[in-house]
Design a protein around this motif. Structure first.
Motif, PDB file in Angstrom:
ATOM      1  N   ASN A  32       0.864  -1.179   0.000  1.00  0.00           N
ATOM      2  CA  ASN A  32       0.000   0.000   0.000  1.00  0.00           C
ATOM      3  C   ASN A  32       0.899   1.228   0.000  1.00  0.00           C
ATOM      4  O   ASN A  32       2.127   1.108   0.182  1.00  0.00           O
ATOM      5  CB  ASN A  32      -0.988  -0.015   1.182  1.00  0.00           C
ATOM      6  CG  ASN A  32      -0.302  -0.013   2.535  1.00  0.00           C
ATOM      7  OD1 ASN A  32       0.628   0.750   2.778  1.00  0.00           O
ATOM      8  ND2 ASN A  32      -0.763  -0.877   3.433  1.00  0.00           N
ATOM      9  N   PRO A  33       0.355   2.426  -0.202  1.00  0.00           N
ATOM     10  CA  PRO A  33       1.211   3.617  -0.262  1.00  0.00           C
ATOM     11  C   PRO A  33       2.074   3.814   0.983  1.00  0.00           C
ATOM     12  O   PRO A  33       3.231   4.239   0.882  1.00  0.00           O
ATOM     13  CB  PRO A  33       0.205   4.752  -0.431  1.00  0.00           C
ATOM     14  CG  PRO A  33      -0.934   4.116  -1.175  1.00  0.00           C
ATOM     15  CD  PRO A  33      -1.039   2.738  -0.587  1.00  0.00           C
ATOM     16  N   VAL A  80      -3.445   2.218  -6.295  1.00  0.00           N
ATOM     17  CA  VAL A  80      -3.581   3.552  -6.877  1.00  0.00           C
ATOM     18  C   VAL A  80      -3.656   4.581  -5.754  1.00  0.00           C
ATOM     19  O   VAL A  80      -3.947   4.249  -4.606  1.00  0.00           O
ATOM     20  CB  VAL A  80      -4.836   3.656  -7.760  1.00  0.00           C
ATOM     21  CG1 VAL A  80      -4.802   2.634  -8.893  1.00  0.00           C
ATOM     22  CG2 VAL A  80      -6.114   3.489  -6.933  1.00  0.00           C
ATOM     23  N   VAL A  81      -3.403   5.840  -6.110  1.00  0.00           N
ATOM     24  CA  VAL A  81      -3.564   6.923  -5.141  1.00  0.00           C
ATOM     25  C   VAL A  81      -4.597   7.948  -5.609  1.00  0.00           C
ATOM     26  O   VAL A  81      -4.947   8.868  -4.871  1.00  0.00           O
ATOM     27  CB  VAL A  81      -2.227   7.631  -4.830  1.00  0.00           C
ATOM     28  CG1 VAL A  81      -1.301   6.686  -4.092  1.00  0.00           C
ATOM     29  CG2 VAL A  81      -1.573   8.164  -6.104  1.00  0.00           C
ATOM     30  N   ARG A 106      -6.902   5.681 -14.879  1.00  0.00           N
ATOM     31  CA  ARG A 106      -5.626   6.003 -15.522  1.00  0.00           C
ATOM     32  C   ARG A 106      -4.462   5.329 -14.793  1.00  0.00           C
ATOM     33  O   ARG A 106      -3.605   4.700 -15.410  1.00  0.00           O
ATOM     34  CB  ARG A 106      -5.433   7.524 -15.557  1.00  0.00           C
ATOM     35  CG  ARG A 106      -4.153   7.986 -16.241  1.00  0.00           C
ATOM     36  CD  ARG A 106      -4.170   9.499 -16.420  1.00  0.00           C
ATOM     37  NE  ARG A 106      -4.342  10.169 -15.136  1.00  0.00           N
ATOM     38  CZ  ARG A 106      -3.330  10.480 -14.311  1.00  0.00           C
ATOM     39  NH1 ARG A 106      -2.092  10.173 -14.652  1.00  0.00           N
ATOM     40  NH2 ARG A 106      -3.557  11.098 -13.171  1.00  0.00           N
ATOM     41  N   GLU A 107      -4.441   5.447 -13.473  1.00  0.00           N
ATOM     42  CA  GLU A 107      -3.364   4.853 -12.691  1.00  0.00           C
ATOM     43  C   GLU A 107      -3.447   3.327 -12.701  1.00  0.00           C
ATOM     44  O   GLU A 107      -2.420   2.640 -12.798  1.00  0.00           O
ATOM     45  CB  GLU A 107      -3.418   5.369 -11.256  1.00  0.00           C
ATOM     46  CG  GLU A 107      -3.105   6.848 -11.128  1.00  0.00           C
ATOM     47  CD  GLU A 107      -3.314   7.364  -9.709  1.00  0.00           C
ATOM     48  OE1 GLU A 107      -3.553   6.546  -8.789  1.00  0.00           O
ATOM     49  OE2 GLU A 107      -3.234   8.597  -9.517  1.00  0.00           O
ATOM     50  N   GLY A 108      -4.675   2.789 -12.601  1.00  0.00           N
ATOM     51  CA  GLY A 108      -4.843   1.346 -12.596  1.00  0.00           C
ATOM     52  C   GLY A 108      -4.363   0.698 -13.879  1.00  0.00           C
ATOM     53  O   GLY A 108      -3.696  -0.345 -13.856  1.00  0.00           O
ATOM     54  N   ARG A 109      -4.683   1.296 -15.005  1.00  0.00           N
ATOM     55  CA  ARG A 109      -4.234   0.759 -16.286  1.00  0.00           C
ATOM     56  C   ARG A 109      -2.715   0.793 -16.395  1.00  0.00           C
ATOM     57  O   ARG A 109      -2.095  -0.145 -16.908  1.00  0.00           O
ATOM     58  CB  ARG A 109      -4.871   1.544 -17.430  1.00  0.00           C
ATOM     59  CG  ARG A 109      -6.362   1.300 -17.590  1.00  0.00           C
ATOM     60  CD  ARG A 109      -7.010   2.362 -18.445  1.00  0.00           C
ATOM     61  NE  ARG A 109      -8.448   2.134 -18.602  1.00  0.00           N
ATOM     62  CZ  ARG A 109      -9.330   3.125 -18.806  1.00  0.00           C
ATOM     63  NH1 ARG A 109      -8.907   4.401 -18.878  1.00  0.00           N
ATOM     64  NH2 ARG A 109     -10.617   2.837 -18.934  1.00  0.00           N
ATOM     65  N   LYS A 155      -4.843  -2.408  -6.566  1.00  0.00           N
ATOM     66  CA  LYS A 155      -5.616  -2.127  -5.359  1.00  0.00           C
ATOM     67  C   LYS A 155      -6.361  -0.807  -5.531  1.00  0.00           C
ATOM     68  O   LYS A 155      -5.788   0.210  -5.922  1.00  0.00           O
ATOM     69  CB  LYS A 155      -4.697  -2.036  -4.131  1.00  0.00           C
ATOM     70  CG  LYS A 155      -4.246  -3.381  -3.613  1.00  0.00           C
ATOM     71  CD  LYS A 155      -3.400  -3.249  -2.363  1.00  0.00           C
ATOM     72  CE  LYS A 155      -4.260  -3.087  -1.125  1.00  0.00           C
ATOM     73  NZ  LYS A 155      -3.441  -3.106   0.123  1.00  0.00           N
ATOM     74  N   VAL A 156      -7.643  -0.853  -5.200  1.00  0.00           N
ATOM     75  CA  VAL A 156      -8.528   0.302  -5.359  1.00  0.00           C
ATOM     76  C   VAL A 156      -9.303   0.494  -4.058  1.00  0.00           C
ATOM     77  O   VAL A 156      -9.783  -0.493  -3.475  1.00  0.00           O
ATOM     78  CB  VAL A 156      -9.509   0.066  -6.529  1.00  0.00           C
ATOM     79  CG1 VAL A 156     -10.532   1.192  -6.628  1.00  0.00           C
ATOM     80  CG2 VAL A 156      -8.744  -0.075  -7.849  1.00  0.00           C
ATOM     81  N   PRO A 157      -9.436   1.732  -3.580  1.00  0.00           N
ATOM     82  CA  PRO A 157     -10.133   1.946  -2.306  1.00  0.00           C
ATOM     83  C   PRO A 157     -11.649   1.798  -2.424  1.00  0.00           C
ATOM     84  O   PRO A 157     -12.235   2.042  -3.474  1.00  0.00           O
ATOM     85  CB  PRO A 157      -9.757   3.380  -1.931  1.00  0.00           C
ATOM     86  CG  PRO A 157      -9.535   4.057  -3.253  1.00  0.00           C
ATOM     87  CD  PRO A 157      -8.896   2.999  -4.119  1.00  0.00           C
TER      88      PRO A 157
END
Length: 219
Positions: free
Chosen positions: A28-29, A59-60, A69-72, A84-86
């Motif tokens: 995680n971040p 992602v953040v 955009r970040e996930g791709r 990972k997505v919140p």
């Protein structure tokens, strides 16, 4: 039950992988920041250590557009990455779209059965239910795990329940009893799974008796 290590430290992943029983890694971040290295380089090195494992990278972004955009981008780095997505309305919408594109999603920060249901409906590959943090607010984290496992089974969702925020080995035991699919834990908890004082005592006794008798395996 699959066993994951929850870390951003490459050396911990390498050590756990040597045991031959590690199925994946969650990051995680916060964990990545604590490790003190770049995000992409860290994730890619972890992927190389466990090429057949599942590696979750988060992602953040907080809007649907940014999460997509970040996930791709993250998913393009390696085929064993799970994005990972919140658990937010934006996260749910983005998860639905990412899964349609064939990108696996680990929905994180799930604390209730209703959130787990939404994650399953959106097509999340993993539903990360946090037990330790739920316990911290005087609720029953394992009851949430039980409910999440049951609702996935009741409706035949493809999602797997991932037990996160594990604080000690009994969390792992309780998760296994409830039929959770995955447990992810800090490296120190993973090490504790091996430990029992009677094992240490028994091994010492066996070796002492062997050495006193002057026995050998190789002549």
């Amino acid at each position: 039950m699959k066993l994951f290590v929850d870390t951003g430290r490459v050396e911990e992943v390498r050590k756990a992988a040597e045991w031959g029983i590690l199925d994946g890694v969650t990051t995680n971040p916060s964990l990545i920041a604590q490790a003190g290295r770049g995000f992409k380089e860290t994730v890619l090195e972890i992927c190389s250590i466990l090429p057949h494992g599942s590696i979750s990278a988060e992602v953040v972004g907080t809007t649907v557009e940014d999460i997509l955009r970040e996930g791709r981008e993250i998913a393009s780095w390696s085929p064993n990455i799970v994005v990972k997505v919140p658990m937010t309305p934006a996260g749910i919408a983005a998860t639905r779209q990412l899964t349609r594109e064939g990108i696996r999603v680990n929905m994180t920060l799930v604390f209730s059965p209703t959130q787990a249901l939404l994650a399953a409906k959106a097509g999340a590959t993993y539903i990360s239910v946090f037990v330790g943090r739920v316990d911290d607010v005087s609720s029953e984290g394992m009851r949430t795990i039980e409910d999440a496992v049951q609702l996935v089974a009741n409706y035949g969702f493809d999602s797997e329940v991932l037990v996160a925020s594990i604080r000690h080995p009994m969390h792992v035991v309780e998760a296994a009893r409830l039929g959770a699919h995955i447990a992810t834990m800090p490296f120190k908890v993973f090490e504790q799974l091996f430990q029992h004082p009677l094992t240490d005592i028994g091994l010492k006794r066996f070796l002492d008796d062997w050495n006193k008798a002057g026995l050998r395996i190789f002549e």
